[in-house]
Design a protein around this motif. Sequence first.
Motif, PDB file in Angstrom:
ATOM      1  N   THR A  29     104.278  22.714  68.977  1.00 41.06           N
ATOM      2  CA  THR A  29     103.053  22.249  68.344  1.00 41.06           C
ATOM      3  C   THR A  29     102.167  23.367  67.848  1.00 41.06           C
ATOM      4  O   THR A  29     101.204  23.118  67.167  1.00 41.06           O
ATOM      5  N   GLY A  30     102.461  24.580  68.202  1.00 40.47           N
ATOM      6  CA  GLY A  30     101.660  25.691  67.726  1.00 40.47           C
ATOM      7  C   GLY A  30     101.242  26.619  68.838  1.00 40.47           C
ATOM      8  O   GLY A  30     101.789  26.604  69.929  1.00 40.47           O
ATOM      9  N   VAL A  35      94.866  21.380  75.307  1.00 39.47           N
ATOM     10  CA  VAL A  35      94.308  20.571  76.383  1.00 39.47           C
ATOM     11  C   VAL A  35      95.366  19.588  76.862  1.00 39.47           C
ATOM     12  O   VAL A  35      96.101  19.006  76.064  1.00 39.47           O
ATOM     13  N   ILE A  36      95.453  19.481  78.177  1.00 39.63           N
ATOM     14  CA  ILE A  36      96.259  18.434  78.805  1.00 39.63           C
ATOM     15  C   ILE A  36      95.228  17.470  79.374  1.00 39.63           C
ATOM     16  O   ILE A  36      94.536  17.779  80.341  1.00 39.63           O
ATOM     17  N   ARG A  61      95.125  12.575  69.998  1.00 39.86           N
ATOM     18  CA  ARG A  61      95.255  14.006  70.293  1.00 39.86           C
ATOM     19  C   ARG A  61      94.142  14.813  69.636  1.00 39.86           C
ATOM     20  O   ARG A  61      93.571  15.719  70.250  1.00 39.86           O
ATOM     21  N   ALA A  62      93.821  14.493  68.390  1.00 37.26           N
ATOM     22  CA  ALA A  62      92.757  15.208  67.676  1.00 37.26           C
ATOM     23  C   ALA A  62      91.411  14.991  68.360  1.00 37.26           C
ATOM     24  O   ALA A  62      90.621  15.935  68.507  1.00 37.26           O
ATOM     25  N   ALA A  63      91.137  13.775  68.800  1.00 39.93           N
ATOM     26  CA  ALA A  63      89.875  13.478  69.487  1.00 39.93           C
ATOM     27  C   ALA A  63      89.795  14.218  70.824  1.00 39.93           C
ATOM     28  O   ALA A  63      88.733  14.741  71.190  1.00 39.93           O
ATOM     29  N   LEU A  64      90.899  14.287  71.535  1.00 36.96           N
ATOM     30  CA  LEU A  64      90.933  15.011  72.811  1.00 36.96           C
ATOM     31  C   LEU A  64      90.697  16.503  72.592  1.00 36.96           C
ATOM     32  O   LEU A  64      89.965  17.147  73.346  1.00 36.96           O
ATOM     33  N   ALA A  73      95.996  18.994  71.450  1.00 33.33           N
ATOM     34  CA  ALA A  73      96.249  18.332  72.728  1.00 33.33           C
ATOM     35  C   ALA A  73      97.755  18.186  72.906  1.00 33.33           C
ATOM     36  O   ALA A  73      98.494  18.036  71.927  1.00 33.33           O
ATOM     37  N   CYS A  74      98.180  18.217  74.129  1.00 38.43           N
ATOM     38  CA  CYS A  74      99.612  18.117  74.442  1.00 38.43           C
ATOM     39  C   CYS A  74     100.154  16.762  73.968  1.00 38.43           C
ATOM     40  O   CYS A  74      99.668  15.714  74.388  1.00 38.43           O
TER      41      CYS A  74
END
Length: 156
Positions: A29-30, A35-36, A61-64, A73-74
């Motif tokens: 993912t990069g 964040v997990i 994931r973007a919001a997290l 986000a993971c």
Amino acid sequence: MKKSWREKLADDKGLPKVCEVRAGKGIRTGEGRMVIAAPREVDALMRQVPKGRLVTINELRAALARKHQADFACPITTGTFSWIAAHAAAEDEAAGKKRITPYWRTLKMGGEVNPKYPGGAAVLAKRLRAEGHKIVAKGKRTLVADYGRKLFAGLK
């Protein structure tokens, strides 16, 4: 004794956690801050999606990532925790609760209905049709037609 889905959802296991990821460490993912999230955070985001709107795992994931000031986000844990939230909601519904997490509004990438959610693709498609979405079959996959226009952008 086996844990209920609600108990699994409530078990944070020391999460959320933000860590640094360097390139070449097996994560596709990069690199940067990842964040997990905790399972309850994913459930809380899924609960925000109003009737007639949709969200994908990538929007979650973007919001997290925004919430925790991380680069991303993971994807694995976010998907797993959405699955746990869906089963906990189905468990609550079976127990007679009326206000449950609307897990059928959370799609996979590309607008695909997640067949691993409770009830499978057929039951989820029925719930989505009842909310006004058009469902199309593409091979073995079940997709929401034109899902991009119905995405919910207000996740906080």
